[in-house]
Structure formats: C-alpha cells, structure tokens
Design an enzyme around this catalytic site. Structure first.
Site, PDB file in Angstrom:
ATOM      1  CD  GLN A 182     -39.950  19.218  60.411  1.00  0.00           C
ATOM      2  OE1 GLN A 182     -40.119  20.318  59.892  1.00  0.00           O
ATOM      3  NE2 GLN A 182     -39.461  18.196  59.739  1.00  0.00           N
ATOM      4  CG  HIS A 209     -42.674  24.538  58.983  1.00  0.00           C
ATOM      5  ND1 HIS A 209     -41.545  24.956  58.321  1.00  0.00           N
ATOM      6  CD2 HIS A 209     -42.827  23.241  58.618  1.00  0.00           C
ATOM      7  CE1 HIS A 209     -41.037  23.969  57.603  1.00  0.00           C
ATOM      8  NE2 HIS A 209     -41.803  22.901  57.768  1.00  0.00           N
ATOM      9  CG  ASN A 254     -43.118  25.254  55.267  1.00  0.00           C
ATOM     10  OD1 ASN A 254     -42.147  25.702  54.639  1.00  0.00           O
ATOM     11  ND2 ASN A 254     -43.359  23.954  55.362  1.00  0.00           N
ATOM     12  CD  GLU A 255     -42.974  22.343  51.671  1.00  0.00           C
ATOM     13  OE1 GLU A 255     -43.592  21.392  52.166  1.00  0.00           O
ATOM     14  OE2 GLU A 255     -41.841  22.226  51.152  1.00  0.00           O
TER      15      GLU A 255
HETATM   16  C1  BGC Z   1     -41.067  20.519  54.836  1.00  0.00           C
HETATM   17  C2  BGC Z   1     -40.191  20.083  55.995  1.00  0.00           C
HETATM   18  C3  BGC Z   1     -39.766  18.641  55.799  1.00  0.00           C
HETATM   19  C4  BGC Z   1     -38.982  18.555  54.512  1.00  0.00           C
HETATM   20  C5  BGC Z   1     -38.371  17.199  54.210  1.00  0.00           C
HETATM   21  C6  BGC Z   1     -40.600  20.042  53.485  1.00  0.00           C
HETATM   22  O1  BGC Z   1     -41.697  19.698  52.725  1.00  0.00           O
HETATM   23  O2  BGC Z   1     -41.269  21.903  54.850  1.00  0.00           O
HETATM   24  O3  BGC Z   1     -40.894  20.288  57.189  1.00  0.00           O
HETATM   25  O4  BGC Z   1     -39.082  18.128  56.884  1.00  0.00           O
HETATM   26  O5  BGC Z   1     -39.823  18.897  53.443  1.00  0.00           O
HETATM   27  O6  BGC Z   1     -39.334  16.239  53.922  1.00  0.00           O
END
Ligand code: BGC
Length: 432
Positions: free
Chosen positions: A21, A115, A159-160
């Site tokens: 990003q 991520h 991540n997530e």
């Molecule tokens: C993610 C980010 C994303 C942010 C805002 C999260 O789910 O980890 O990468 O930019 O939300 O949408």
C-alpha cells in the site's frame, strides 16, 4: 481537543502500514498483476504508491518527531522471494535498513510477515487454498527471521487471517440471492471494506483474465483477499502456527501474534443468534490456534448492529466514513471488551482508523478510540499498544488512492509529505 491522558512509557503508540500500500513498484506481487489486467476491479493501479520504499527514513523521522514510539509495517514476500526458492539478499538489506532506522529514532518495529499481497508464483501454484503454501510460508519465515530477527521485537505473522471467511460470508449471501433470481440486495453495511462486490458482472470477465495472467484455471486463483473454504482457513492457521514455532526456535524473545479483523457486533432484541454466530466465525474459532501466541493483534474500524431480520443498516443521517461504514470510534472499546472475555494475554491494537478528507474527523476518532482503551485498561484489561491505520494516505486496495486514512498526506505528483494535526494528536499520548 480533549485533555490528553498520556500512556506510560512502555505503551506502544504508533502507526501501521502495509508494504504493497505504500512502498511502490511491487512488481512481483499478485496485486500488481491484478491491478493491471483488462477489466480490473481495482480503481487505480498502485504504481509508485507513496514511494515509501525510498522515503522510509523521512517517514520514520516524521513519526519520531511527533512523539510516536512504534511502527507496524510489513515485509513484502514478493520482494524477498521473487521467484520460488530464490531469496533476494538485497531486499533483506533494504528491510534491515528500515529496521535500523526505526531503532535509531526510538521507534519499536512491529513487523507483519504477510499483509494481503503474495508473490505471483505462489498464486500460480494454488495460493491460499493449497497445502504446499504452508511449507513455502515456513521457508520464507525462516529466512526473514534468521536474517533480521535480531532487530525485530514483535512479529504479526498474518494480517487479518479471518478476512477470507468474512468475504465468503458476503459472497454466499450474494450467490443465494442471485440463485433465487432476486434483485441482489446486499446492504451497504455488509459490504466488506475494499471489496468491490457491487461490480459482480464485470468480475466474471476479470476472473477469466486473472486465470490467464497466473497461468491457471480461473477457479483456482486463490489470492489472499478471496472467499476461503474451511480447508483454506485451516491452511492459513497452520501457516501461522508453523511460523510461530520457527520464530520461537530461532529467536524465542520475539513476541509473536496474528491479527484479525473484528467488528463491534451489537444487537437489538432478536439479533442475538446472528451475533453469536458471527463472533464464533470471526474470532472464537481461532482461539485454539493462537493459544501459544504472545499477544493478540486486534483490528477494528466500525460496528455492525443486528436485529431479528439480520443486519440493520445505519439509519438516514448516521455519520458515515468515506469507506461507507458508520463513523463509530467507540467500536474499539466494545471489541477489546469482547476479546478480553476470551483472551487473557496482552492485546495490541494493530489497526484502527478512519477514511476521511477532513482531519478533524480523525482527531476526534483517535481521541475517542483512546479514551475507550484507557477505560478498558483502568478496568484491568491488558492492552499494550495502539497502532493507528495509517501512517500515510495510501493505496486502499480496490478503492485505490481516493480514501484518505493517513496521519500524513502525500502529494503523489511530487511525493511531498504533509503531516496532519492528527499525527501530532496521536503523538501527544505517548510519554516519549
Ligand atoms: C487492512 C488494511 C486496509 C484497512 C482499511 C484493513 O482491513 O488490513 O490493509 O487498508 O483495513 O480498509
């Protein structure tokens, strides 16, 4: 501005980013490919992003000057291992410089190993529904930690990790409605941030193009931000567990966790069963896999309210963010409390933030979110840090460069940085 109640000096106050990003020119990654395809669902290609790859020093300095003491960023697998089995020492040196720069400026680095973006070759080999990904992730982890582990105090493996499950939920509902030949009526509040689900028809063409680009059947293209089967869900959690084992074997002192995307699920009478199911799917089912983790990476952006008929859309006039979800910084406190009911180890808020072109919204968001954290801590919940999303206005996946999440604005024509008031406000909570 509210009165600032500073945290003690060990509390991490900082910001988060993700490699794809912000860095720019992540040419060996799956997202780079998908953004460039004909019929792409990505609003903008990432291109130079905000050139953080070359300007990390300036960005880290800005953080430090504002008083922040922590920085969560991700190491890009597609850079470290651009082709299968070939690890790039030059890229290790790059991240070594970033880590050193953090330490030199009194910033504690929190490193995410994955991520969302993956190397192209991994997706061509079956991606996140393929057992072999576990071994590949282990090798990548082993390499990064043996090369850089001495400089890393905290690692978020993935991540997530639950994002695929959240996408599956939306896609299934979409499919059910389409099968019943109903007009597809996904409520706004259900649509996942960044997932451009509205453009379903153009997605068919796009999926075909993806298949071609990755050299596989389009149905086998399993990028990280996609529907996840139970098998895929297990593969991701096994990646996490194996990575944790490797990290602990190489550097037992590194604190390891995973991050999950969590909503503050609220209910009016009749909505309890929905919320119970959602909490199970988003969080409780993962508890056995994270028992041995050192901390829990909590990520939250908003709330969702359920009633007897399911989700209740925000009513007319509700304050909304530029991502189309409710502006509700109090959600963080709600989620911390519900996590703490089941998780007694440290919690690190690894993401929380708001998309808005008006920085006053962000300042207020930070103040309210932190007030919630301090309330939880006063009641004995072990929160160790708050890492705001995001350090810079950046590439917001399918929504491109339009949403503004940053504490620092960037003019992408010159890549000039403009720190916002919110950066200063966030820094004012640290006792650095
Ligand atoms: C993610 C980010 C994303 C942010 C805002 C999260 O789910 O980890 O990468 O930019 O939300 O949408």
């Amino acid at each position: 501005m509210m009165e600032t109640k500073k945290f003690n000096e060990n509390f991490l106050i900082g910001a988060s980013t993700a490699a794809h990003q912000v860095e720019g020119n992540n040419t060996n990654s799956d997202f780079w490919v998908m953004e460039q395809l004909p019929g792409t669902v990505y609003k903008d290609p990432s291109l130079d992003a905000v050139d953080h790859y070359n300007r990390y020093e300036e960005d880290i300095k800005l953080m430090a000057e504002a008083g922040l003491n922590a920085y969560r960023f991700s190491i890009e697998w597609a850079r470290i291992e651009p082709s299968k089995g070939n690890f790039d020492k030059k890229e290790i040196e790059h991240y070594r410089d970033v880590l050193k720069c953090c330490h030199e400026h009194g910033i504690t680095p929190v490193v995410t190993l994955h991520h969302f973006s993956s190397p192209i070759w991994l997706i061509s080999a079956g991606g996140w529904e393929q057992e072999s990904t576990i071994g590949h992730f282990e090798e990548y982890t082993r390499y990064v930690v043996s090369e850089l582990g001495d400089l890393i105090p905290y690692i978020c493996t993935i991540n997530e990790a639950n994002m695929g499950i959240q996408i599956t939920r939306i896609m299934e509902k979409y499919k059910r409605q389409a099968e019943m030949a109903q007009k597809v009526d996904l409520k706004k509040s259900e649509v996942q941030t960044g997932l451009n689900i509205q453009s379903q028809s153009s997605m068919a063409q796009y999926f075909m193009a993806c298949g071609e680009a990755f050299g596989i059947d389009p149905r086998d293209v399993q990028v990280f931000l996609a529907s996840r089967t139970d098998k895929g869900n297990k593969i991701i959690m096994t990646c996490h567990e194996k990575a944790r084992r490797i990290i602990k074997e190489l550097k037992p002192e590194i604190q390891v966790g995973i991050t999950l995307s969590l909503y503050d699920y609220q209910t009016i009478p009749g909505g309890e069963s929905y919320v119970k199911k959602l909490e199970e799917e988003d969080f409780l089912q993962y508890l056995p896999s994270i028992q041995e983790d050192d901390f829990f990476g909590l990520q939250n952006y908003t709330r969702k309210i359920y009633g007897p008929e399911g989700i209740i859309d925000p009513s007319e006039g509700t304050r909304m963010t530029d991502m189309g979800n409710e502006y509700y910084p109090e959600a963080l406190e709600g989620v911390i409390r519900s996590v703490a009911n089941h998780w007694k180890k440290p919690i690190l808020v690894t993401e929380n933030g708001v998309a808005s072109t008006n920085d006053k919204d962000r300042v207020e968001f930070i103040e309210k979110a932190i007030e919630g954290i301090q309330q939880c801590m006063a009641e004995g919940i072990d929160v160790r840090g708050y890492l705001h999303w995001s350090l810079l206005d950046n590439f917001e996946w399918q929504k491109g460069y339009e949403p503004k999440f940053g504490l620092i604005a960037v003019d992408r024509t010159t890549q000039t940085r403009y720190p916002k008031e919110s950066l200063k406000v966030l820094g004012s909570y640290s006792s650095k």
